[in-house]
Design a protein around this motif. Structure first.
Motif, short mmCIF file in Angstrom:
data_model
loop_
_atom_site.label_atom_id
_atom_site.label_comp_id
_atom_site.label_asym_id
_atom_site.label_seq_id
_atom_site.Cartn_x
_atom_site.Cartn_y
_atom_site.Cartn_z
N GLN A 1 0.80 -1.22 0.00
CA GLN A 1 0.00 0.00 0.00
C GLN A 1 0.84 1.27 0.00
N GLU A 2 2.07 1.16 0.44
CA GLU A 2 2.99 2.29 0.38
C GLU A 2 4.37 1.76 0.05
N VAL A 3 4.99 2.36 -0.94
CA VAL A 3 6.40 2.12 -1.25
C VAL A 3 6.86 3.31 -2.07
N GLY A 4 8.07 3.75 -1.79
CA GLY A 4 8.59 4.90 -2.52
C GLY A 4 10.10 4.86 -2.59
N ALA A 5 10.66 5.84 -3.27
CA ALA A 5 12.11 5.93 -3.50
C ALA A 5 12.67 7.13 -2.74
N PRO A 6 13.08 6.93 -1.48
CA PRO A 6 13.46 8.07 -0.63
C PRO A 6 14.90 8.54 -0.86
N ALA A 7 15.05 9.81 -1.19
CA ALA A 7 16.38 10.42 -1.28
C ALA A 7 16.86 10.76 0.14
N PRO A 8 18.16 10.86 0.37
CA PRO A 8 19.25 10.64 -0.59
C PRO A 8 19.69 9.18 -0.69
N LEU A 9 19.06 8.29 0.11
CA LEU A 9 19.46 6.89 0.05
C LEU A 9 19.22 6.32 -1.35
N ILE A 10 18.12 6.75 -1.96
CA ILE A 10 17.87 6.44 -3.37
C ILE A 10 17.97 7.77 -4.12
N PRO A 11 19.12 8.09 -4.69
CA PRO A 11 19.27 9.39 -5.36
C PRO A 11 18.29 9.53 -6.52
N ALA A 12 17.96 10.74 -6.86
CA ALA A 12 16.97 11.00 -7.90
C ALA A 12 17.34 10.31 -9.20
#
Length: 428
Positions: free
Chosen positions: A258-269
Motif C-alpha cells: 500500500q505504500e512504497v517509494g524511492a526516498p532520497a538521498p538513500l535512493i538518489p533521484a
C-alpha cells in the motif's frame, strides 16, 4: 480466473498538500487526477485530515464529507477507484490529531470509551457517505496509526495487544456498518513486523480486515546497511509481502503493497527509476499480491516548511504535474499488467508458488529477528541472492503438512540452516 494486480498511487494534492481540505478547490483536484489518470493507473488512496473533518467529538463536518464525495466522484469520471484513509493521523512526519484527544483533553486513542465512540462514528460516517459509489474500494482505518501506540513516538498512547485487537475489531466493524461488503482494512508501518514491544502485532495485520497491508520504506536501515542497488534494498517490499504471509490463516490471503517509494538521498533521484523498476518487478513475483500503490502522486511544494528533506521529492509528478522517470516506470508496469489481463489466451500473469519457506518465530516479543540485521532478514536475502524465491512460515506451523500443502510449500528451512556459522561458534 485471478484478477490483475492493481496499480495506483497515494494522492498528495499538488496545491496545499493535505491542507487543501481547508481551501478545497475541485478544479485543482481534477487537474491532479487528470495527471494521475494519464499514467494509466487504476486507483488512488486519499487522506482526509481527521481534525479538519471531526474537529469536535460530536461534530463531523457535513461540508468536509461533501468535498470528499466530490473528490471520489471526480476520480470516477477519470476511471480511478478510491480507497479512503480515516484516522489521519500521521503523515510525512506530522501528527494530525483532533484537539479533543490531546493536552487538556488528553485521552487514549485506543482505549478511552469516548474516543472510541467518536472514532467509530467518524469512520462509519465516511464509509456510509461513499457506500453507493461504485469506484469506492473501501476504508483503511488510518495511516500507520501504530506509530501512536509505542516508542519512538514522543508521547505514545500506550495499549496492550488485547486492547489493540478490540480496537481493530470495533473500527473495522464501524466501516462495515457504513459500507457493507467493501474492502475495509488497516495499515501500519513496519514496526508491526520488526519492533518487539509494538502492541500492533503481525497476527493482527495478517488476520484483521479484508487484505493484509504492508508499507515498505528502505530508510529503515536496509539501504543504509546494504546500499541502493543491493538485493535487500531492491527486494525489501517483496520481503514484507512474503513475511506477512507467515501469520495469515487463509493460505492465499491477498497482500496490498500500500505504500512504497524511492526516498532520497538513500535512493538518489538519478537512481529512483531503476529502484522503482526493480521494486515493482520483485513485488510482482509474489503470489497473491492485491496491488501496488506508490508513494506518492505529486511532490510536496517547497513553499511548505519543515518537512523532512526526503518528503519534498517523493512524487511521481512534480508540482506542475509533469511526470518523472519513476512515473513512466510505474505507467509501463501498469500497462503490461493490463495487457496480460486482457489477453484472451493467458489472462493475468500469476507468479509460480514460492516453494521454499523460511521459518520465523511466532512469538511477537522476538520479531526484531525479522528486522534489518536480524537472522530471518539476513537468511531471506541470502536465499533470494541464490535465486531461491523464498516465502516464510511460522515455526509453529513448520510441520503442519496441510498448511504447507495449501500454500504450495515443499521445503522448510531455518535461518540457522541458511546462514554461515559465526566465527568462533563451534556449536552444532
Amino acid at each position: 480466473m485471478p484478477s490483475a494486480v492493481r496499480f495506483g498511487v497515494n494522492y498528495t494534492p499538488s496545491e496545499g498538500w493535505f491542507h487543501h481540505w481547508l481551501d478545497f478547490d475541485l478544479d485543482s483536484v481534477r487537474a491532479d487526477l487528470d495527471s494521475i489518470a494519464a499514467l494509466g493507473l487504476d486507483h488512488i488512496r486519499v487522506f482526509p485530515l481527521w481534525p479538519y473533518f471531526q474537529p469536535n467529538r460530536t461534530l463531523i463536518r457535513p461540508r468536509a464529507i461533501e468535498q470528499l464525495v466530490q473528490l471520489v466522484d471526480a476520480a470516477a469520471e477519470r476511471g480511478l477507484d478510491v480507497n479512503v484513509d480515516g484516522l489521519q493521523g500521521h503523515l510525512s512526519s506530522f501528527d494530525y490529531l483532533p484537539a479533543w484527544t490531546r493536552t487538556w483533553h488528553r485521552r487514549n486513542l485506543f482505549t478511552d470509551p469516548d474516543v472510541l465512540d467518536g472514532q467509530a462514528a467518524y469512520l462509519r460516517t465516511l464509509a456510509a457517505a461513499l457506500a453507493d459509489r461504485p469506484n469506492f474500494i473501501g476504508m483503511t482505518l488510518g495511516n500507520e496509526v501504530n506509530q501512536f501506540s509505542a516508542g519512538p513516538h514522543p508521547d505514545p498512547d500506550r495499549a496492550t495487544s488485547d486492547e489493540i485487537d478490540a480496537w481493530l475489531a470495533r473500527m473495522l466493524g464501524a466501516c462495515e456498518q457504513g459500507a457493507p461488503g467493501k474492502l475495509h482494512l488497516h495499515a501500519e508501518y513496519d514496526a508491526t513486523w520488526y519492533q518487539d514491544d509494538m502492541p500492533f502485532t503481525q497476527g493482527q495485520a495478517a488476520r484483521h480486515g479484508a487484505v493484509t497491508a504492508v508499507h515498505s520504506w528502505v530508510f529503515n536501515g536496509t539501504a543504509q546497511r546494504h546500499g541502493r542497488t543491493s538485493v535487500p534494498t531492491e527486494h525489501h517490499a517483496a520481503y514484507l509481502v512474503e513475511l506477512s504471509k507467515a501469520w495469515a490463516d487463509a493460505p492465499h490471503r491477498p497482500v496490498w503493497l500500500q505504500e512504497v517509494g524511492a526516498p532520497a538521498p538513500l535512493i538518489p533521484a538519478e537512481h529512483a527509476a531503476a529502484f522503482t523498476e526493480a521494486t515493482i518487478a520483485n513485488a510482482l513475483d509474489c503470489p497473491d499480491l492485491w496491488g501496488i500503490t506508490w508513494w506518492c502522486s505529486h511532490d510536496v511544494s517547497r513553499d511548505l516548511a519543515d518537512f523532512p528533506e526526503l518528503e519534498y521529492g517523493l512524487g511521481l509528478l512534480t508540482n506542475d504535474r509533469k511526470p518523472k522517470d519513476t512515473a513512466r516506470v510505474l505507467a509501463e508496469a501498469a500497462a503490461r499488467a493490463r495487457s496480460h489481463a486482457s489477453a484472451a489466451t493467458s489472462g493475468p500473469h500469476t507468479p509460480a508458488p514460492r516453494t521454499t519457506a523460511l521459518t520465523v518465530p511466532a512469538d511477537p516479543a522476538v520479531r526484531s529477528l525479522c528486522a534489518p540485521g536480524g537472522p530471518v532478514y539476513d537468511a531471506f536475502f541470502r536465499l533470494t541472492a541464490d535465486g531461491v524465491r523464498p516465502t516464510t512460515v511460522l515455526d509453529t506451523r513448520a510441520d503442519d503438512k496441510d498448511h504447507l500443502a495449501a500454500r504450495g510449500i515443499t521445503e522448510v528451512v531455518s535461518p540457522e540452516q541458511v546462514l554461515p556459522t559465526p566465527p568462533g561458534d563451534t556449536s552444532s
